[in-house]
Design a protein around this motif. Structure first.
Motif, PDB file in Angstrom:
ATOM      1  N   THR A 161      -5.411  -9.322   3.226  1.00 17.78           N
ATOM      2  CA  THR A 161      -5.165  -8.420   4.349  1.00 17.78           C
ATOM      3  C   THR A 161      -4.986  -7.079   3.746  1.00 17.78           C
ATOM      4  O   THR A 161      -4.339  -6.581   3.065  1.00 17.78           O
ATOM      5  N   GLY A 171      -5.328  -2.580   4.838  1.00 15.09           N
ATOM      6  CA  GLY A 171      -5.419  -1.768   5.972  1.00 15.09           C
ATOM      7  C   GLY A 171      -6.317  -0.459   5.274  1.00 15.09           C
ATOM      8  O   GLY A 171      -7.840  -0.939   5.106  1.00 15.09           O
ATOM      9  N   HIS A 172      -6.227   0.840   4.957  1.00 17.03           N
ATOM     10  CA  HIS A 172      -6.853   1.503   4.524  1.00 17.03           C
ATOM     11  C   HIS A 172      -7.184   1.586   3.072  1.00 17.03           C
ATOM     12  O   HIS A 172      -7.924   2.117   2.493  1.00 17.03           O
ATOM     13  N   GLY A 173      -6.346   0.410   2.382  1.00 20.12           N
ATOM     14  CA  GLY A 173      -6.687   0.369   0.928  1.00 20.12           C
ATOM     15  C   GLY A 173      -6.077   1.670  -0.018  1.00 20.12           C
ATOM     16  O   GLY A 173      -6.498   1.890  -0.916  1.00 20.12           O
ATOM     17  N   SER A 174      -5.225   2.523   0.797  1.00 22.62           N
ATOM     18  CA  SER A 174      -4.669   3.682  -0.010  1.00 22.62           C
ATOM     19  C   SER A 174      -3.729   3.255  -0.908  1.00 22.62           C
ATOM     20  O   SER A 174      -3.079   4.054  -1.745  1.00 22.62           O
ATOM     21  N   ASN A 175      -3.209   1.910  -0.890  1.00 19.82           N
ATOM     22  CA  ASN A 175      -2.084   1.791  -2.004  1.00 19.82           C
ATOM     23  C   ASN A 175      -2.327   0.464  -2.762  1.00 19.82           C
ATOM     24  O   ASN A 175      -1.746  -0.474  -3.115  1.00 19.82           O
ATOM     25  N   PRO A 210      -0.873   8.447   4.169  1.00 18.14           N
ATOM     26  CA  PRO A 210      -1.954   7.613   4.553  1.00 18.14           C
ATOM     27  C   PRO A 210      -1.683   6.057   4.879  1.00 18.14           C
ATOM     28  O   PRO A 210      -0.888   5.588   4.581  1.00 18.14           O
ATOM     29  N   THR A 212      -2.240   2.323   7.574  1.00 12.95           N
ATOM     30  CA  THR A 212      -2.076   1.817   8.737  1.00 12.95           C
ATOM     31  C   THR A 212      -0.817   1.323   8.855  1.00 12.95           C
ATOM     32  O   THR A 212       0.098   1.271   8.289  1.00 12.95           O
ATOM     33  N   GLN A 231       5.702  -1.976   2.211  1.00 10.44           N
ATOM     34  CA  GLN A 231       6.553  -1.414   1.036  1.00 10.44           C
ATOM     35  C   GLN A 231       7.626  -0.664   1.927  1.00 10.44           C
ATOM     36  O   GLN A 231       8.080   0.258   1.341  1.00 10.44           O
ATOM     37  N   ALA A 241       7.217   1.773   3.844  1.00 13.05           N
ATOM     38  CA  ALA A 241       6.894   3.026   3.618  1.00 13.05           C
ATOM     39  C   ALA A 241       7.863   4.185   3.873  1.00 13.05           C
ATOM     40  O   ALA A 241       8.348   3.871   5.155  1.00 13.05           O
ATOM     41  N   GLY A 242       8.199   5.279   3.299  1.00 16.72           N
ATOM     42  CA  GLY A 242       8.996   6.081   3.747  1.00 16.72           C
ATOM     43  C   GLY A 242       8.871   7.175   2.805  1.00 16.72           C
ATOM     44  O   GLY A 242       8.068   7.468   1.944  1.00 16.72           O
ATOM     45  N   ILE A 276       0.307  -9.001   8.931  1.00 14.97           N
ATOM     46  CA  ILE A 276       0.964  -8.156  10.241  1.00 14.97           C
ATOM     47  C   ILE A 276       0.082  -7.884  11.261  1.00 14.97           C
ATOM     48  O   ILE A 276      -0.860  -7.397  10.882  1.00 14.97           O
ATOM     49  N   ARG A 302       4.343  18.699   2.280  1.00 15.62           N
ATOM     50  CA  ARG A 302       3.371  17.539   1.526  1.00 15.62           C
ATOM     51  C   ARG A 302       1.918  18.326   0.976  1.00 15.62           C
ATOM     52  O   ARG A 302       1.686  18.025  -0.075  1.00 15.62           O
TER      53      ARG A 302
END
Ligand SMILES: Cc1cc2nc3c(=O)[nH]c(=O)nc-3n(C[C@H](O)[C@H](O)[C@H](O)COP(=O)(O)OP(=O)(O)OC[C@H]3O[C@@H](n4cnc5c(N)ncnc54)[C@H](O)[C@@H]3O)c2cc1C
Length: 330
Positions: free
Chosen positions: A33, A35-39, A101, A103, A110, A112-113, A162, A207
């Motif tokens: 699965t 999302g946007h493949g950013s990680n 970045p 979804t 992870q 995210a934070g 998810i 950022r």
């Protein structure tokens, strides 16, 4: 940096009730699965199997009490859009996640934070398809085992897709500022509470200045964000390296962590440093590696391992990659 796949599906149902999870041969299968493949860093040969890309969108709001709403968000909804919506609605709880970045469905993976806030601060529960049990599950936040950049989903990646995440957001000023650089950006003391929109704007400005916003058209467009987690250190290591100038902080689990970016620079790496053909440190920050013409996923993974080895030789501290490697690796 997402992979080619042997098949690719964009699930639309939020209940997952028609997902048999069985292949033509009747064997239970689970997709990768995304999302946007950013990680993720996908291998050069791609992923053998189905990739489910979450494109579901939408936010449903229910009143919890006079101050709190429950916002249920589809997994494919961009996290940045959710934060923007909450800011416009003056809802606090996720304001420091602005600019991350990806979804909403990937964010719990992870935990995210950034800037002193993480998904676990506002997540109430989520729904997920459990490929092991072949059924839809509702998991309260506690059952997600959300820790510093970690969760049960990260440790058992093929088991879960998810589908929705429900956050409790409050009509109030933003949560107290806990992160010194954000307090500095806002010109306030740690502990101050400000309107949500002010905090979101300060996070985005910081950022931008630190090279932490993804510019899809810029020279750093092909990247997976920070390539190493801030490593856990012992009290003795923390004392030694903070005396040398390394930022050290205590994470939300009480673990001391050293700055991975500082350790890389202490070892000799700098923004723009060329590590291998087509792979270099971002022009803006050493902790982000960027891919250019001639780069391969194998080269990228070797670069990570080279950096990690050199930092361990120089400092005795082991770095662990943050992005997930997917596909087949030799
Ligand atoms: C410039 C930049 C800045 C970043 N800054 C931060 C930051 O400040 N803080 C931070 O925590 N992260 C940061 N990241 C990392 C990344 O944005 C987050 O981890 C984000 O949550 C990943 O979302 P995605 O949709 O791209 O996930 P993907 O990369 O597609 O997937 C990441 C992982 O989650 C799994 N996954 C994705 N969707 C689902 C789903 N619906 N169900 C089950 N598993 C799923 C994937 O299999 C994979 O293992 C940054 C990345 C970049 C490129």
């Amino acid at each position: 940096m997402a992979p080619p796949a042997t098949s690719c599906r964009s699930p639309t149902p939020t209940t997952g009730s028609n997902w048999s999870g069985r292949s033509a041969t009747g064997r239970r299968t689970s997709p990768l699965t995304l999302g946007h493949g950013s990680n993720v860093i996908a291998s050069d040969t791609g992923h053998e199997g189905t990739v489910a890309v979450m494109n579901t969108r939408g936010i449903t709001v229910k009143r919890v009490n006079d101050d709190t709403v429950a916002a249920t968000v589809q997994a494919g909804h961009p996290l940045a859009d959710l934060v923007q919506w909450a800011t416009a609605e003056h809802l606090a709880g996720i304001e420091c996640l602005a600019g991350i970045p990806g979804t909403v469905g990937a964010a719990p993976v992870q935990n995210a934070g950034a800037y002193g806030q993480q998904v676990s601060d506002a997540l109430d529960h989520l729904t997920a398809w459990d490929w092991d049990m072949g059924r839809l599950r509702t998991l309260p936040a506690q059952a997600c085992r959300l820790r510093h950049r970690d969760s049960r989903f990260k440790n058992d990646p093929c088991r879960w897709t998810i589908l929705t995440a429900t956050f409790h957001l409050t009509r109030s000023p933003a949560a107290p500022i806990t992160y010194q650089p954000l307090a500095d950006e806002l010109g306030v003391h740690v502990g101050a509470r400000l309107p949500v929109a002010e905090v979101t704007a300060a996070v985005l400005a910081n950022r931008h200045r630190c090279g932490l916003l993804l510019d899809p058209h810029g020279s750093d467009a092909r990247q997976a964000g920070s390539v190493f987690l801030n490593p856990p250190v012992s009290a003795a290591q923390a004392a030694r390296w903070s005396a040398a100038g390394c930022p050290v902080h205590t994470d939300s689990d009480g673990q001391l962590r050293a700055s991975a970016g500082w350790l890389l620079e202490h070892t000799g790496y700098r923004p723009g440093y060329k590590i291998a053909d087509g792979i270099r440190c971002s022009e803006r920050r050493t902790l982000t590696l960027t891919a250019h013409d001639g780069a391969t996923a194998t080269g990228f993974a070797l670069a990570l391992s080279e950096l990690s080895v050199q930092v361990e030789i120089a400092t005795g501290i082991k770095l662990r990659p943050e992005p997930t490697l997917v596909g087949a690796w030799a």
